[in-house]
Scaffold this motif. Structure first.
Motif, PDB file in Angstrom:
ATOM      1  N   THR A   6       1.559  15.950  51.686  1.00  0.00           N
ATOM      2  CA  THR A   6       1.019  14.614  51.383  1.00  0.00           C
ATOM      3  C   THR A   6       2.035  13.539  51.769  1.00  0.00           C
ATOM      4  N   LEU A  20       5.404   7.389  42.657  1.00  0.00           N
ATOM      5  CA  LEU A  20       4.238   8.117  43.155  1.00  0.00           C
ATOM      6  C   LEU A  20       3.139   7.143  43.568  1.00  0.00           C
ATOM      7  N   VAL A  39      -4.273   9.259  47.196  1.00  0.00           N
ATOM      8  CA  VAL A  39      -3.847  10.617  47.561  1.00  0.00           C
ATOM      9  C   VAL A  39      -5.004  11.629  47.509  1.00  0.00           C
ATOM     10  N   ASP A  52      13.217   6.323  52.198  1.00  0.00           N
ATOM     11  CA  ASP A  52      13.431   6.671  50.785  1.00  0.00           C
ATOM     12  C   ASP A  52      14.557   7.690  50.596  1.00  0.00           C
ATOM     13  N   VAL A 111      15.968  32.077  51.369  1.00  0.00           N
ATOM     14  CA  VAL A 111      14.829  31.500  50.642  1.00  0.00           C
ATOM     15  C   VAL A 111      13.531  31.907  51.352  1.00  0.00           C
TER      16      VAL A 111
HETATM   17  P1  AP5 Z   1       7.506  13.919  49.936  1.00  0.00           P
HETATM   18  O1  AP5 Z   1       7.548  13.699  51.375  1.00  0.00           O
HETATM   19  O2  AP5 Z   1       6.616  14.951  49.367  1.00  0.00           O
HETATM   20  O3  AP5 Z   1       8.997  14.111  49.431  1.00  0.00           O
HETATM   21  P2  AP5 Z   1       9.647  14.935  48.196  1.00  0.00           P
HETATM   22  O4  AP5 Z   1       8.719  15.714  47.354  1.00  0.00           O
HETATM   23  O5  AP5 Z   1      10.440  13.904  47.527  1.00  0.00           O
HETATM   24  O6  AP5 Z   1      10.393  16.064  48.860  1.00  0.00           O
HETATM   25  P3  AP5 Z   1      11.362  15.919  50.032  1.00  0.00           P
HETATM   26  O7  AP5 Z   1      10.573  15.804  51.314  1.00  0.00           O
HETATM   27  O8  AP5 Z   1      12.346  14.843  49.755  1.00  0.00           O
HETATM   28  O9  AP5 Z   1      12.176  17.276  49.961  1.00  0.00           O
HETATM   29  P4  AP5 Z   1      11.844  18.757  50.358  1.00  0.00           P
HETATM   30  O10 AP5 Z   1      11.828  19.579  49.121  1.00  0.00           O
HETATM   31  O11 AP5 Z   1      10.633  18.839  51.244  1.00  0.00           O
HETATM   32  O12 AP5 Z   1      13.159  19.123  51.156  1.00  0.00           O
HETATM   33  P5  AP5 Z   1      13.396  19.419  52.725  1.00  0.00           P
HETATM   34  O13 AP5 Z   1      12.814  20.737  53.113  1.00  0.00           O
HETATM   35  O14 AP5 Z   1      13.071  18.237  53.561  1.00  0.00           O
HETATM   36  O15 AP5 Z   1       7.103  12.540  49.169  1.00  0.00           O
HETATM   37  C1  AP5 Z   1       7.602  11.291  49.569  1.00  0.00           C
HETATM   38  C2  AP5 Z   1       6.889  10.189  48.796  1.00  0.00           C
HETATM   39  O16 AP5 Z   1       5.475  10.202  49.121  1.00  0.00           O
HETATM   40  C3  AP5 Z   1       6.921  10.314  47.267  1.00  0.00           C
HETATM   41  O17 AP5 Z   1       8.094   9.773  46.716  1.00  0.00           O
HETATM   42  C4  AP5 Z   1       5.655   9.545  46.867  1.00  0.00           C
HETATM   43  O18 AP5 Z   1       5.869   8.161  46.928  1.00  0.00           O
HETATM   44  C5  AP5 Z   1       4.667   9.908  47.978  1.00  0.00           C
HETATM   45  N1  AP5 Z   1       3.865  11.094  47.656  1.00  0.00           N
HETATM   46  C6  AP5 Z   1       3.866  12.291  48.312  1.00  0.00           C
HETATM   47  N2  AP5 Z   1       3.012  13.149  47.742  1.00  0.00           N
HETATM   48  C7  AP5 Z   1       2.444  12.488  46.700  1.00  0.00           C
HETATM   49  C8  AP5 Z   1       1.484  12.866  45.720  1.00  0.00           C
HETATM   50  N3  AP5 Z   1       0.960  14.103  45.694  1.00  0.00           N
HETATM   51  N4  AP5 Z   1       1.144  11.950  44.783  1.00  0.00           N
HETATM   52  C9  AP5 Z   1       1.666  10.726  44.778  1.00  0.00           C
HETATM   53  N5  AP5 Z   1       2.593  10.303  45.678  1.00  0.00           N
HETATM   54  C10 AP5 Z   1       2.974  11.179  46.637  1.00  0.00           C
HETATM   55  O19 AP5 Z   1      14.992  19.634  52.697  1.00  0.00           O
HETATM   56  C11 AP5 Z   1      15.863  18.589  52.314  1.00  0.00           C
HETATM   57  C12 AP5 Z   1      17.167  18.700  53.116  1.00  0.00           C
HETATM   58  O20 AP5 Z   1      17.849  19.894  52.732  1.00  0.00           O
HETATM   59  C13 AP5 Z   1      16.967  18.786  54.629  1.00  0.00           C
HETATM   60  O21 AP5 Z   1      18.001  18.074  55.245  1.00  0.00           O
HETATM   61  C14 AP5 Z   1      17.082  20.287  54.945  1.00  0.00           C
HETATM   62  O22 AP5 Z   1      17.595  20.512  56.231  1.00  0.00           O
HETATM   63  C15 AP5 Z   1      18.042  20.746  53.855  1.00  0.00           C
HETATM   64  N6  AP5 Z   1      17.762  22.100  53.356  1.00  0.00           N
HETATM   65  C16 AP5 Z   1      16.547  22.618  53.051  1.00  0.00           C
HETATM   66  N7  AP5 Z   1      16.680  23.868  52.571  1.00  0.00           N
HETATM   67  C17 AP5 Z   1      18.018  24.127  52.560  1.00  0.00           C
HETATM   68  C18 AP5 Z   1      18.784  25.258  52.159  1.00  0.00           C
HETATM   69  N8  AP5 Z   1      18.212  26.373  51.657  1.00  0.00           N
HETATM   70  N9  AP5 Z   1      20.134  25.203  52.288  1.00  0.00           N
HETATM   71  C19 AP5 Z   1      20.741  24.061  52.782  1.00  0.00           C
HETATM   72  N10 AP5 Z   1      20.048  22.966  53.189  1.00  0.00           N
HETATM   73  C20 AP5 Z   1      18.707  22.999  53.062  1.00  0.00           C
END
Ligand code: AP5
Length: 228
Positions: free
Chosen positions: A43, A70, A76, A174, A216
């Motif tokens: 999303t 959110l 959404v 963000d 993972v």
């Molecule tokens: P969204 O895009 O969903 O962001 P999030 O949930 O905050 O999650 P992230 O994308 O920040 O993190 P991720 O867990 O996916 O980590 P990633 O794999 O990228 O939401 C953004 C915004 O949209 C929200 O704040 C809200 O406003 C809105 N929104 C979205 N859905 C909504 C809903 N359902 N309702 C209402 N509002 C909504 O990894 C992070 C980093 O770590 C990367 O650099 C990666 O390379 C690194 N990494 C990953 N895994 C590892 C590992 N195992 N070891 C080392 N590094 C790692």
């Protein structure tokens, strides 16, 4: 060793990735979707696409996302319902960032029932909170294909360019340090209660998301297979 693409294995339900911002949901969702040839429904990515295209939905969502809050359900839920209706979702799909509240989870439960899906499988990314700031502020995403990097832990081979398609890498608005606090607070207040909700329903499987990416992935694939 975990096999790579699994041509004969299909998802048979919705797999939901649940965990705090930066836990690695997007990284793992892309990989699971690739291995099972299933759609990856983020999303966050859908909303960012609306913002990039300047749609009216994107214009409403942009300031809210910029504050780390959110986006309202009125935006959404319609987006998710439309996406699940598409034919590529007929077998199953990977949800990343949805549902994010108990109300969204209840709504999704009804929608999945209406579509004849089995109960969803929920993979809970358990992580040491001390790792999140580095993962979020170090993240860079490819403007073309959305590939996810980290300048500290998963840098591209060539500086600031995507290994896959040479696309320019950018930081999400963000992901600035001052927005991380509000995002984590929103997670604790609105999304963390889903852990208890799905655990009560017997749908939740924990994964240690502090481990390296490949470990993972191996565990997530194992969990998905066990559930079939
Ligand atoms: P969204 O895009 O969903 O962001 P999030 O949930 O905050 O999650 P992230 O994308 O920040 O993190 P991720 O867990 O996916 O980590 P990633 O794999 O990228 O939401 C953004 C915004 O949209 C929200 O704040 C809200 O406003 C809105 N929104 C979205 N859905 C909504 C809903 N359902 N309702 C209402 N509002 C909504 O990894 C992070 C980093 O770590 C990367 O650099 C990666 O390379 C690194 N990494 C990953 N895994 C590892 C590992 N195992 N070891 C080392 N590094 C790692």
């Amino acid at each position: 060793m975990t096999p790579d693409v699994l041509p004969h294995e299909k998802l048979d339900r919705a797999v939901i990735f649940l965990g705090p911002p930066g836990a690695g949901k997007g990284t793992q969702a892309k990989e699971l979707a690739r291995r099972f040839s299933a759609p990856h429904l983020s999303t966050g990515d859908m909303l960012r696409e609306h913002v990039a295209q300047g749609t009216s939905l994107g214009q409403r969502a942009q300031p809210i996302m910029g504050r780390g809050e959110l986006v309202p359900d009125s935006i959404v839920l319609r987006m998710v319902a439309d996406r699940i209706d598409r034919p590529d979702c007929s077998h199953g799909f990977v949800f990343d960032g949805f549902p994010r509240t108990v109300a969204q989870a209840q709504w999704l439960g009804e929608l999945l029932k209406q579509h004849g899906f089995k109960q969803p499988l929920v993979v809970h990314f358990v992580i040491n909170p001390g790792l999140l700031l580095r993962r979020i502020t170090g993240r860079r995403m490819c403007k073309v294909g959305g590939e996810i990097y980290n300048i500290y832990d998963r840098p591209p081979k060539c500086d600031a360019r995507c290994d896959n398609d040479g696309g320019e890498l950018e930081q999400r608005p963000d992901d600035r340090e001052e927005i991380v606090g509000p995002r984590l607070a929103a997670y604790e207040r609105q999304t963390a209660p889903l852990v208890a909700y799905y655990r009560r329903l017997g749908r939740l499987r924990d994964v240690d998301a502090s481990k390296p990416v490949e470990e993972v992935t191996a565990r997530v694939v194992e969990i998905v297979r066990e559930a079939r």
